[in-house]
Scaffold this motif. Structure first.
Motif, PDB file in Angstrom:
ATOM      1  N   UNK A  58       0.835  -1.214   0.000  1.00  0.00           N
ATOM      2  CA  UNK A  58       0.000   0.000   0.000  1.00  0.00           C
ATOM      3  C   UNK A  58       0.863   1.255   0.000  1.00  0.00           C
ATOM      4  N   UNK A  59       1.942   1.234   0.783  1.00  0.00           N
ATOM      5  CA  UNK A  59       2.842   2.389   0.828  1.00  0.00           C
ATOM      6  C   UNK A  59       3.500   2.642  -0.528  1.00  0.00           C
ATOM      7  N   UNK A  60       3.904   1.573  -1.204  1.00  0.00           N
ATOM      8  CA  UNK A  60       4.542   1.724  -2.508  1.00  0.00           C
ATOM      9  C   UNK A  60       3.569   2.311  -3.527  1.00  0.00           C
ATOM     10  N   UNK A  61       2.334   1.842  -3.492  1.00  0.00           N
ATOM     11  CA  UNK A  61       1.325   2.360  -4.419  1.00  0.00           C
ATOM     12  C   UNK A  61       0.992   3.817  -4.104  1.00  0.00           C
ATOM     13  N   UNK A  62       0.929   4.128  -2.824  1.00  0.00           N
ATOM     14  CA  UNK A  62       0.637   5.510  -2.417  1.00  0.00           C
ATOM     15  C   UNK A  62       1.730   6.458  -2.868  1.00  0.00           C
ATOM     16  N   UNK A  63       2.974   6.005  -2.764  1.00  0.00           N
ATOM     17  CA  UNK A  63       4.104   6.825  -3.197  1.00  0.00           C
ATOM     18  C   UNK A  63       4.002   7.168  -4.682  1.00  0.00           C
ATOM     19  N   UNK A  64       3.413   6.250  -5.449  1.00  0.00           N
ATOM     20  CA  UNK A  64       3.222   6.484  -6.880  1.00  0.00           C
ATOM     21  C   UNK A  64       1.920   7.238  -7.161  1.00  0.00           C
TER      22      UNK A  64
END
Length: 197
Positions: A130-136
Motif C-alpha cells: 500500500x505504501x509503494x502504491x501511495x508513493x506512486x
C-alpha cells in the motif's frame, strides 16, 4: 523499433540491478523494453527445485551475495541482504503486470526492488504494498482490486507458463524473438541482438 523482453522476478537478486539499469541501456541503443513479470516458483518446480538454488547450494549462495554487493557498488546502487530470502513476490507481480498496461509498472517494479534489497521490507506485506502504491500516487484500493481480479491473476499464470515455454529457467532473462539471454550480465548482449533483429 527493435524490442527486448525483460523477464524478472521480485525475489530474484540479480533482477534488482537489471531492473535499475535496463531502460537506460536499451534507450542508448534505441531498443524498446517490454517488462515481463513472472514467477520463479513454478519454473523452479518444473526443474525439481523447491527452493532457490542459492539456498540449496551453500557455496553458490555465498558467492551470489558477495557478487551482488560488488555489482551494486559498481552500478552505484544501495544494497542490503534481505533477512528473508527468497521473498514471496506474488502480490507484487500481479500489481506489476497491471502496471505495465497502465504505464506505471516499471516505477512500481523499481520501488519493490528498493524495498526488498535496500530497505529490508517484507514485499508480501499489505502495508508495504500500500505504501509503494501511495508513493506512486495511485488509488490503493482500486489498484489492488484490479490487480487481484481473476483475469489479471490468470494473465500472470499464463505469462509464467509462457516464460517456461520460451526456455526460461531463471531471472533475470531477456528474450529477443526466439533468442534467450539469461542473467544481468547478458543484458547488453540481448540489447545488441535486438538492434540486429
Amino acid at each position: 523499433m527493435a524490442a527486448v523482453e525483460f523477464w524478472f522476478e521480485f525475489a530474484s537478486t540479480y533482477s534488482y540491478p537489471a531492473a535499475m539499469r535496463v531502460e537506460q541501456v536499451a534507450a542508448a541503443a534505441k531498443v524498446q523494453v517490454i517488462w515481463r513479470p513472472f514467477l520463479l516458483g513454478p519454473v523452479f518446480g518444473k526443474q525439481g527445485l523447491t527452493d532457490s538454488p542459492f539456498n540449496v547450494y551453500e557455496q553458490k549462495g555465498r558467492y551470489m551475495w558477495r557478487d551482488m554487493a560488488r555489482i551494486c557498488e559498481v552500478d552505484g546502487l544501495e544494497f542490503k541482504k534481505p533477512t528473508v530470502f527468497p521473498q514471496n513476490g506474488l502480490k507484487a507481480a500481479r500489481i506489476a503486470l497491471l502496471g505495465m498496461d497502465e504505464g506505471w509498472g516499471p516505477d512500481f517494479a523499481r520501488a519493490v526492488y528498493q524495498a526488498n534489497f535496500v530497505e529490508g521490507a517484507l514485499i508480501s506485506d499489505d502495508g508495504v504494498i500500500a505504501d509503494l502504491l501511495s508513493t506512486l500516487k495511485l488509488d490503493v484500493a482500486a489498484t489492488l482490486e484490479r490487480a487481484y481480479a481473476q483475469d489479471n491473476t490468470a494473465r500472470l499464470k499464463a505469462q509464467t507458463e509462457s516464460a517456461w515455454e520460451k526456455g526460461l529457467f531463471g531471472a533475470p532473462s531477456f528474450t529477443v524473438g526466439d533468442e534467450l539471454f539469461w542473467g544481468n550480465d547478458r543484458m547488453e548482449t540481448a540489447v545488441a541482438w535486438a538492434t540486429k533483429s
